[in-house]
Write a protein that holds these residues in place. Sequence first.
Motif, PDB file in Angstrom:
ATOM      1  N   PRO A 192       0.797  -1.183  -0.034  1.00  0.00           N
ATOM      2  CA  PRO A 192      -0.096   0.052   0.070  1.00  0.00           C
ATOM      3  C   PRO A 192       0.774   1.415  -0.023  1.00  0.00           C
ATOM      4  CG  PRO A 192       0.003  -1.146   2.255  1.00  0.00           C
ATOM      5  CD  PRO A 192       0.832  -1.882   1.233  1.00  0.00           C
ATOM      6  N   ALA A 193       0.328   2.401  -0.392  1.00  0.00           N
ATOM      7  CA  ALA A 193       1.091   3.579  -0.563  1.00  0.00           C
ATOM      8  C   ALA A 193       1.712   4.130   0.633  1.00  0.00           C
ATOM      9  CB  ALA A 193       0.080   4.679  -0.918  1.00  0.00           C
ATOM     10  N   ALA A 194       1.005   3.588   1.925  1.00  0.00           N
ATOM     11  CA  ALA A 194       1.715   4.179   3.097  1.00  0.00           C
ATOM     12  C   ALA A 194       2.929   3.428   3.533  1.00  0.00           C
ATOM     13  CB  ALA A 194       0.731   3.885   4.321  1.00  0.00           C
ATOM     14  N   LEU A 195       3.203   2.189   2.982  1.00  0.00           N
ATOM     15  CA  LEU A 195       4.309   1.395   3.272  1.00  0.00           C
ATOM     16  C   LEU A 195       5.396   1.629   2.091  1.00  0.00           C
ATOM     17  CD1 LEU A 195       3.112  -1.672   4.775  1.00  0.00           C
ATOM     18  CD2 LEU A 195       4.317   0.362   5.960  1.00  0.00           C
ATOM     19  N   ALA A 196       4.890   2.459   0.802  1.00  0.00           N
ATOM     20  CA  ALA A 196       5.769   2.715  -0.463  1.00  0.00           C
ATOM     21  C   ALA A 196       6.213   3.972  -0.435  1.00  0.00           C
ATOM     22  CB  ALA A 196       4.994   2.435  -1.525  1.00  0.00           C
ATOM     23  N   GLY A 204      10.160  11.978  -8.135  1.00  0.00           N
ATOM     24  CA  GLY A 204       9.931  11.271  -9.291  1.00  0.00           C
ATOM     25  C   GLY A 204       9.573   9.770  -8.644  1.00  0.00           C
ATOM     26  N   GLN A 205       9.329   9.688  -7.460  1.00  0.00           N
ATOM     27  CA  GLN A 205       8.865   8.419  -7.068  1.00  0.00           C
ATOM     28  C   GLN A 205       7.647   7.899  -7.525  1.00  0.00           C
ATOM     29  OE1 GLN A 205      11.446   6.494  -6.051  1.00  0.00           O
ATOM     30  NE2 GLN A 205      12.795   7.690  -5.095  1.00  0.00           N
ATOM     31  N   PRO A 206       7.215   6.756  -7.700  1.00  0.00           N
ATOM     32  CA  PRO A 206       5.929   6.447  -8.025  1.00  0.00           C
ATOM     33  C   PRO A 206       4.821   6.552  -6.930  1.00  0.00           C
ATOM     34  CG  PRO A 206       7.249   4.410  -7.609  1.00  0.00           C
ATOM     35  CD  PRO A 206       8.287   5.579  -7.656  1.00  0.00           C
ATOM     36  N   ALA A 207       3.875   7.079  -7.216  1.00  0.00           N
ATOM     37  CA  ALA A 207       2.863   7.160  -6.436  1.00  0.00           C
ATOM     38  C   ALA A 207       1.856   6.107  -6.069  1.00  0.00           C
ATOM     39  CB  ALA A 207       1.877   8.478  -6.541  1.00  0.00           C
ATOM     40  N   GLY A 208       0.904   6.125  -4.804  1.00  0.00           N
ATOM     41  CA  GLY A 208       0.053   4.987  -4.770  1.00  0.00           C
ATOM     42  C   GLY A 208       0.746   3.598  -4.404  1.00  0.00           C
ATOM     43  N   PRO A 209      -0.233   2.522  -4.369  1.00  0.00           N
ATOM     44  CA  PRO A 209       0.049   1.424  -3.940  1.00  0.00           C
ATOM     45  C   PRO A 209       0.931   0.626  -5.246  1.00  0.00           C
ATOM     46  CG  PRO A 209      -2.111   1.270  -4.840  1.00  0.00           C
ATOM     47  CD  PRO A 209      -1.997   2.712  -4.665  1.00  0.00           C
ATOM     48  N   LEU A 210       1.564  -0.364  -4.964  1.00  0.00           N
ATOM     49  CA  LEU A 210       2.690  -0.859  -5.840  1.00  0.00           C
ATOM     50  C   LEU A 210       2.977  -2.124  -5.503  1.00  0.00           C
ATOM     51  CD1 LEU A 210       5.823   1.803  -5.142  1.00  0.00           C
ATOM     52  CD2 LEU A 210       4.044   2.014  -6.873  1.00  0.00           C
ATOM     53  N   ARG A 211       3.150  -2.961  -6.844  1.00  0.00           N
ATOM     54  CA  ARG A 211       3.326  -4.158  -6.808  1.00  0.00           C
ATOM     55  C   ARG A 211       4.707  -4.554  -7.220  1.00  0.00           C
ATOM     56  NH1 ARG A 211      -0.620  -8.784  -9.607  1.00  0.00           N
ATOM     57  NH2 ARG A 211      -1.509  -8.848  -7.154  1.00  0.00           N
ATOM     58  N   PHE A 212       5.476  -5.348  -6.467  1.00  0.00           N
ATOM     59  CA  PHE A 212       7.076  -5.837  -6.603  1.00  0.00           C
ATOM     60  C   PHE A 212       6.941  -7.281  -6.697  1.00  0.00           C
ATOM     61  CE2 PHE A 212       7.836  -1.640  -4.759  1.00  0.00           C
ATOM     62  CZ  PHE A 212       8.698  -1.201  -5.720  1.00  0.00           C
ATOM     63  N   ILE A 213       7.888  -7.790  -7.743  1.00  0.00           N
ATOM     64  CA  ILE A 213       8.061  -9.170  -7.835  1.00  0.00           C
ATOM     65  C   ILE A 213       9.655  -9.412  -7.531  1.00  0.00           C
ATOM     66  CG2 ILE A 213       8.132 -11.316  -9.113  1.00  0.00           C
ATOM     67  CD1 ILE A 213       5.768 -10.567 -10.580  1.00  0.00           C
ATOM     68  N   VAL A 214      10.045  -9.883  -6.591  1.00  0.00           N
ATOM     69  CA  VAL A 214      11.423  -9.757  -6.006  1.00  0.00           C
ATOM     70  C   VAL A 214      11.835 -11.157  -5.691  1.00  0.00           C
ATOM     71  CG1 VAL A 214      12.907  -9.000  -3.990  1.00  0.00           C
ATOM     72  CG2 VAL A 214      10.779  -7.908  -4.661  1.00  0.00           C
ATOM     73  N   ASP A 215      12.979 -11.502  -6.217  1.00  0.00           N
ATOM     74  CA  ASP A 215      13.851 -12.721  -6.325  1.00  0.00           C
ATOM     75  C   ASP A 215      14.952 -12.698  -5.239  1.00  0.00           C
ATOM     76  OD1 ASP A 215      12.229 -13.446  -8.517  1.00  0.00           O
ATOM     77  OD2 ASP A 215      13.843 -13.307  -9.920  1.00  0.00           O
ATOM     78  N   VAL A 216      15.096 -13.259  -4.173  1.00  0.00           N
ATOM     79  CA  VAL A 216      15.969 -13.350  -3.087  1.00  0.00           C
ATOM     80  C   VAL A 216      17.143 -14.178  -3.613  1.00  0.00           C
ATOM     81  CG1 VAL A 216      16.690 -13.669  -0.790  1.00  0.00           C
ATOM     82  CG2 VAL A 216      14.468 -12.869  -1.397  1.00  0.00           C
ATOM     83  N   LEU A 217      18.243 -13.667  -4.077  1.00  0.00           N
ATOM     84  CA  LEU A 217      19.307 -14.381  -4.648  1.00  0.00           C
ATOM     85  C   LEU A 217      20.545 -14.704  -3.588  1.00  0.00           C
ATOM     86  CD1 LEU A 217      20.063 -12.367  -7.724  1.00  0.00           C
ATOM     87  CD2 LEU A 217      18.537 -14.235  -7.570  1.00  0.00           C
ATOM     88  N   SER A 218      20.681 -13.954  -2.415  1.00  0.00           N
ATOM     89  CA  SER A 218      21.598 -14.312  -1.425  1.00  0.00           C
ATOM     90  C   SER A 218      21.124 -13.466  -0.188  1.00  0.00           C
ATOM     91  CB  SER A 218      22.986 -14.035  -1.864  1.00  0.00           C
ATOM     92  OG  SER A 218      23.120 -12.373  -1.922  1.00  0.00           O
ATOM     93  N   ALA A 219      21.713 -14.084   0.986  1.00  0.00           N
ATOM     94  CA  ALA A 219      21.683 -13.348   2.287  1.00  0.00           C
ATOM     95  C   ALA A 219      22.969 -13.887   2.952  1.00  0.00           C
ATOM     96  CB  ALA A 219      20.217 -13.836   3.041  1.00  0.00           C
ATOM     97  N   ARG A 220      23.343 -12.650   3.550  1.00  0.00           N
ATOM     98  CA  ARG A 220      24.708 -13.074   4.388  1.00  0.00           C
ATOM     99  C   ARG A 220      24.695 -11.929   5.467  1.00  0.00           C
ATOM    100  NH1 ARG A 220      26.046 -10.042   0.087  1.00  0.00           N
ATOM    101  NH2 ARG A 220      27.580  -8.323   0.341  1.00  0.00           N
TER     102      ARG A 220
END
Length: 220
Positions: A192-196, A204-220
């Motif tokens: 939702p927009a409040a968490l974006a 110039g950031q996008p307004a309103g609710p957003l959808r992301f598709i995220v691939d987690v490749l590493s964590a260290r």
Amino acid sequence: MTANGSTTGTQRRPVSKADKRAAAKAAKAAAAQAAARKRLLRTVAVAAAALAVAGVLAWAISGWSGDAVSPPAAAASVTPAASIAAKPVFPPLPEGADPALGKKPAAAAVTGALAKLAVKTLIQGKGPAAKAGTTITVNYVGVHYQTGKEFDASWTRLQPFEFTLGAGNVIAGWDQGLAGVKVGSRVQLDIPAALAYGDKPTGGQPAGPLRFIVDVLSAR
């Protein structure tokens, strides 16, 4: 010849039939020798051409079969492998990851309002879980929630994005939505927009609710 008509010196002997036959025989022998030399030269030239063709064919066949045969001198030189810069592999998938992570995902538009953060696992990874304080590397696609229009993607830059989870370096929807996601996973974050970036962001950031598709490749 003298003034009185007498001939002095050696007189020319008339040519006899035997002389004519001998001259003809000699001329015939000389012609035969010349023809033989021509045939010899032609044979040598054909043999040389055949050897050259055979050499080229042998080099070509050895290239197809993998035999280590040097190319003929007339062939173009090959650039040493050491002089060719190795291209980075993109994306750098974790070991044992689903090959689907190597293809850019498509994010569709959604109808209706978005009241809260929604996390959906599209591909379940088998690696360690990302948690606050770990540095994670991700690939992502970001679109406007209600139109599906893409506004950002690491795929376009051919470079994954790296950040410290939970440090406030990214939007809250990422810090919250990616916590606990295992390496090798692909998740869909509906934020939702409040968490974006809000309904009326600056810079110039996008307004309103957003959808992301995220691939987690590493964590260290």
